[in-house]
Design a protein around this motif. Structure first.
Motif, PDB file in Angstrom:
ATOM      1  N   LEU A  11       9.929  35.404  66.161  1.00 48.29           N
ATOM      2  CA  LEU A  11      10.632  34.623  65.148  1.00 48.29           C
ATOM      3  C   LEU A  11      10.425  35.295  63.795  1.00 48.29           C
ATOM      4  CD1 LEU A  11      12.061  32.080  64.064  1.00 48.29           C
ATOM      5  CD2 LEU A  11       9.826  30.954  64.033  1.00 48.29           C
ATOM      6  N   VAL A  12      11.514  35.657  63.149  1.00 47.33           N
ATOM      7  CA  VAL A  12      11.438  36.307  61.849  1.00 47.33           C
ATOM      8  C   VAL A  12      12.456  35.663  60.906  1.00 47.33           C
ATOM      9  CG1 VAL A  12      10.650  38.510  62.801  1.00 47.33           C
ATOM     10  CG2 VAL A  12      13.105  38.088  62.492  1.00 47.33           C
ATOM     11  N   GLN A  13      12.356  36.029  59.641  1.00 47.57           N
ATOM     12  CA  GLN A  13      13.318  35.548  58.654  1.00 47.57           C
ATOM     13  C   GLN A  13      14.426  36.581  58.444  1.00 47.57           C
ATOM     14  OE1 GLN A  13      10.899  34.632  55.194  1.00 47.57           O
ATOM     15  NE2 GLN A  13      10.747  32.491  55.843  1.00 47.57           N
ATOM     16  N   ALA A  14      15.541  36.113  57.952  1.00 47.49           N
ATOM     17  CA  ALA A  14      16.649  37.018  57.638  1.00 47.49           C
ATOM     18  C   ALA A  14      16.164  38.120  56.696  1.00 47.49           C
ATOM     19  CB  ALA A  14      17.798  36.247  57.016  1.00 47.49           C
ATOM     20  N   GLY A  15      16.568  39.357  57.008  1.00 47.93           N
ATOM     21  CA  GLY A  15      16.147  40.499  56.213  1.00 47.93           C
ATOM     22  C   GLY A  15      14.930  41.222  56.751  1.00 47.93           C
ATOM     23  N   ASP A  16      14.211  40.588  57.662  1.00 51.21           N
ATOM     24  CA  ASP A  16      13.013  41.201  58.238  1.00 51.21           C
ATOM     25  C   ASP A  16      13.390  42.243  59.296  1.00 51.21           C
ATOM     26  OD1 ASP A  16      10.778  38.288  58.240  1.00 51.21           O
ATOM     27  OD2 ASP A  16      11.407  39.678  56.658  1.00 51.21           O
ATOM     28  N   SER A  17      12.363  42.899  59.814  1.00 46.53           N
ATOM     29  CA  SER A  17      12.541  43.912  60.854  1.00 46.53           C
ATOM     30  C   SER A  17      11.710  43.571  62.083  1.00 46.53           C
ATOM     31  CB  SER A  17      12.116  45.292  60.331  1.00 46.53           C
ATOM     32  OG  SER A  17      12.907  45.699  59.234  1.00 46.53           O
ATOM     33  N   THR A  78       9.219  54.805  77.753  1.00 52.90           N
ATOM     34  CA  THR A  78       9.542  53.677  76.892  1.00 52.90           C
ATOM     35  C   THR A  78      10.780  53.961  76.047  1.00 52.90           C
ATOM     36  OG1 THR A  78       7.207  53.051  76.777  1.00 52.90           O
ATOM     37  CG2 THR A  78       8.670  52.132  75.104  1.00 52.90           C
ATOM     38  N   ALA A  79      11.622  52.950  75.946  1.00 52.39           N
ATOM     39  CA  ALA A  79      12.741  52.964  75.018  1.00 52.39           C
ATOM     40  C   ALA A  79      12.494  51.904  73.950  1.00 52.39           C
ATOM     41  CB  ALA A  79      14.046  52.682  75.765  1.00 52.39           C
ATOM     42  N   TYR A  80      13.086  52.122  72.784  1.00 45.63           N
ATOM     43  CA  TYR A  80      12.851  51.229  71.656  1.00 45.63           C
ATOM     44  C   TYR A  80      14.174  50.786  71.039  1.00 45.63           C
ATOM     45  CZ  TYR A  80       8.299  53.538  71.919  1.00 45.63           C
ATOM     46  OH  TYR A  80       7.097  54.045  72.354  1.00 45.63           O
ATOM     47  N   LEU A  81      14.109  49.651  70.360  1.00 43.22           N
ATOM     48  CA  LEU A  81      15.206  49.215  69.520  1.00 43.22           C
ATOM     49  C   LEU A  81      14.606  48.755  68.203  1.00 43.22           C
ATOM     50  CD1 LEU A  81      18.295  48.788  69.415  1.00 43.22           C
ATOM     51  CD2 LEU A  81      17.845  46.384  69.967  1.00 43.22           C
ATOM     52  N   GLN A  82      14.757  49.572  67.182  1.00 41.00           N
ATOM     53  CA  GLN A  82      14.302  49.207  65.843  1.00 41.00           C
ATOM     54  C   GLN A  82      15.401  48.411  65.182  1.00 41.00           C
ATOM     55  OE1 GLN A  82      11.306  49.810  64.186  1.00 41.00           O
ATOM     56  NE2 GLN A  82      12.183  48.466  62.619  1.00 41.00           N
ATOM     57  N   LYS A  87      19.782  39.437  60.789  1.00 41.22           N
ATOM     58  CA  LYS A  87      20.606  38.323  60.354  1.00 41.22           C
ATOM     59  C   LYS A  87      20.486  37.175  61.357  1.00 41.22           C
ATOM     60  CE  LYS A  87      24.075  41.601  58.636  1.00 41.22           C
ATOM     61  NZ  LYS A  87      25.505  42.019  58.720  1.00 41.22           N
ATOM     62  N   PRO A  88      20.750  35.946  60.939  1.00 41.35           N
ATOM     63  CA  PRO A  88      20.700  34.829  61.897  1.00 41.35           C
ATOM     64  C   PRO A  88      21.594  35.053  63.109  1.00 41.35           C
ATOM     65  CG  PRO A  88      20.741  33.987  59.666  1.00 41.35           C
ATOM     66  CD  PRO A  88      20.954  35.468  59.556  1.00 41.35           C
ATOM     67  N   GLU A  89      22.706  35.740  62.940  1.00 43.92           N
ATOM     68  CA  GLU A  89      23.606  35.983  64.076  1.00 43.92           C
ATOM     69  C   GLU A  89      23.058  37.011  65.061  1.00 43.92           C
ATOM     70  OE1 GLU A  89      24.358  36.086  60.803  1.00 43.92           O
ATOM     71  OE2 GLU A  89      25.850  37.674  60.382  1.00 43.92           O
ATOM     72  N   ASP A  90      21.935  37.641  64.735  1.00 40.62           N
ATOM     73  CA  ASP A  90      21.261  38.525  65.691  1.00 40.62           C
ATOM     74  C   ASP A  90      20.391  37.741  66.664  1.00 40.62           C
ATOM     75  OD1 ASP A  90      20.752  40.814  62.986  1.00 40.62           O
ATOM     76  OD2 ASP A  90      22.257  40.979  64.584  1.00 40.62           O
ATOM     77  N   THR A  91      20.257  36.440  66.443  1.00 37.78           N
ATOM     78  CA  THR A  91      19.448  35.613  67.335  1.00 37.78           C
ATOM     79  C   THR A  91      20.009  35.661  68.749  1.00 37.78           C
ATOM     80  OG1 THR A  91      18.736  34.116  65.584  1.00 37.78           O
ATOM     81  CG2 THR A  91      18.723  33.251  67.832  1.00 37.78           C
ATOM     82  N   ALA A  92      19.154  36.050  69.698  1.00 33.83           N
ATOM     83  CA  ALA A  92      19.587  36.220  71.087  1.00 33.83           C
ATOM     84  C   ALA A  92      18.383  36.583  71.945  1.00 33.83           C
ATOM     85  CB  ALA A  92      20.639  37.313  71.198  1.00 33.83           C
ATOM     86  N   VAL A  93      18.597  36.536  73.244  1.00 37.38           N
ATOM     87  CA  VAL A  93      17.671  37.181  74.168  1.00 37.38           C
ATOM     88  C   VAL A  93      18.143  38.627  74.324  1.00 37.38           C
ATOM     89  CG1 VAL A  93      16.704  37.216  76.489  1.00 37.38           C
ATOM     90  CG2 VAL A  93      17.205  35.024  75.374  1.00 37.38           C
ATOM     91  N   GLY A 114      15.615  44.339  82.578  1.00 44.07           N
ATOM     92  CA  GLY A 114      14.388  43.626  82.293  1.00 44.07           C
ATOM     93  C   GLY A 114      14.645  42.133  82.249  1.00 44.07           C
ATOM     94  N   GLN A 115      13.563  41.378  82.010  1.00 41.29           N
ATOM     95  CA  GLN A 115      13.661  39.918  81.989  1.00 41.29           C
ATOM     96  C   GLN A 115      14.154  39.392  80.645  1.00 41.29           C
ATOM     97  OE1 GLN A 115      13.135  37.805  84.694  1.00 41.29           O
ATOM     98  NE2 GLN A 115      13.270  39.805  85.682  1.00 41.29           N
ATOM     99  N   GLY A 116      14.089  40.211  79.625  1.00 40.18           N
ATOM    100  CA  GLY A 116      14.562  39.799  78.311  1.00 40.18           C
ATOM    101  C   GLY A 116      13.432  39.361  77.390  1.00 40.18           C
ATOM    102  N   THR A 117      13.674  39.503  76.096  1.00 42.08           N
ATOM    103  CA  THR A 117      12.725  39.050  75.082  1.00 42.08           C
ATOM    104  C   THR A 117      13.513  38.323  74.000  1.00 42.08           C
ATOM    105  OG1 THR A 117      10.905  39.731  73.622  1.00 42.08           O
ATOM    106  CG2 THR A 117      12.770  41.244  73.785  1.00 42.08           C
ATOM    107  N   GLN A 118      12.998  37.186  73.560  1.00 44.38           N
ATOM    108  CA  GLN A 118      13.719  36.340  72.603  1.00 44.38           C
ATOM    109  C   GLN A 118      13.509  36.848  71.182  1.00 44.38           C
ATOM    110  OE1 GLN A 118      15.689  33.379  73.104  1.00 44.38           O
ATOM    111  NE2 GLN A 118      16.138  33.735  70.928  1.00 44.38           N
ATOM    112  N   VAL A 119      14.606  36.967  70.463  1.00 45.98           N
ATOM    113  CA  VAL A 119      14.575  37.269  69.032  1.00 45.98           C
ATOM    114  C   VAL A 119      15.267  36.125  68.320  1.00 45.98           C
ATOM    115  CG1 VAL A 119      15.400  38.791  67.212  1.00 45.98           C
ATOM    116  CG2 VAL A 119      14.540  39.766  69.353  1.00 45.98           C
ATOM    117  N   THR A 120      14.554  35.507  67.386  1.00 41.06           N
ATOM    118  CA  THR A 120      15.109  34.400  66.611  1.00 41.06           C
ATOM    119  C   THR A 120      14.997  34.743  65.137  1.00 41.06           C
ATOM    120  OG1 THR A 120      14.445  32.805  68.302  1.00 41.06           O
ATOM    121  CG2 THR A 120      15.014  31.941  66.134  1.00 41.06           C
TER     122      THR A 120
END
Length: 123
Positions: A11-17, A78-82, A87-93, A114-120
Motif C-alpha cells: 500500500l503506497v500513496q500516489a506519487g510513490d514508487s 529474477t525479473a523486476y518491475l520498477q 497513480k490510484p488507477e495503478d491499483t491492481a493485482v 505467478g500467484q500475483g501481488t497486490q498493489v494499492t
C-alpha cells in the motif's frame, strides 16, 4: 516447467514508487520471455510490460510508459518491475508470466503464471 513467485507489492500513496520482483524456479529462466500483467477490481487482466530473454527488448502499455521499467537478472532468475509516480488507477493485482519463446502482449500466450501481488495506491 517454471514456477514463478511475485513479491514487493503493498500500500503506497500516489506519487510513490514500488519495485516488484518475480523469482523463477527452473533452470531455463534465462531463455524465457517474461511479462507483467495486472488485474484491477472488476477489470480484465491487462498487459503492463514485457522483456525478451536478453533484457534488451522491452515493451510497455501506453498507460505505464515512462513510469514503469521492466528488467531482469538472469543470474538471479529474477525479473523486476520498477514502478514510479504511481497513480490510484495503478491499483491492481500484478502477475508475472513466462513463456519459452519470445514475449508477447497477450495473456493467452503465457503458459506460466505467478500467484500475483497486490498493489494499492491511495490518493
Amino acid at each position: 516447467q517454471v514456477q514463478l513467485q511475485e513479491s514487493g507489492g503493498g500500500l503506497v500513496q500516489a506519487g510513490d514508487s514500488l519495485r516488484l520482483s518475480c523469482t523463477a524456479l527452473g533452470r531455463t529462466f534465462s531463455t524465457y520471455g517474461m511479462a507483467w500483467f495486472r488485474q484491477g477490481p472488476g477489470k480484465d487482466r491487462e498487459f503492463v510490460a514485457r522483456i525478451d530473454y536478453s533484457g534488451r527488448d522491452t515493451r510497455y502499455a501506453d498507460s505505464v510508459k515512462g513510469r514503469f521499467t521492466i528488467s531482469r537478472e538472469n543470474a538471479k532468475n529474477t525479473a523486476y518491475l520498477q514502478m514510479n509516480s504511481l497513480k490510484p488507477e495503478d491499483t491492481a493485482v500484478y502477475f508475472c508470466a513466462a513463456r519459452s519463446i519470445g514475449p508477447v502482449q497477450s495473456a493467452s500466450g503465457y503458459a506460466y503464471w505467478g500467484q500475483g501481488t497486490q498493489v494499492t495506491v491511495s490518493s
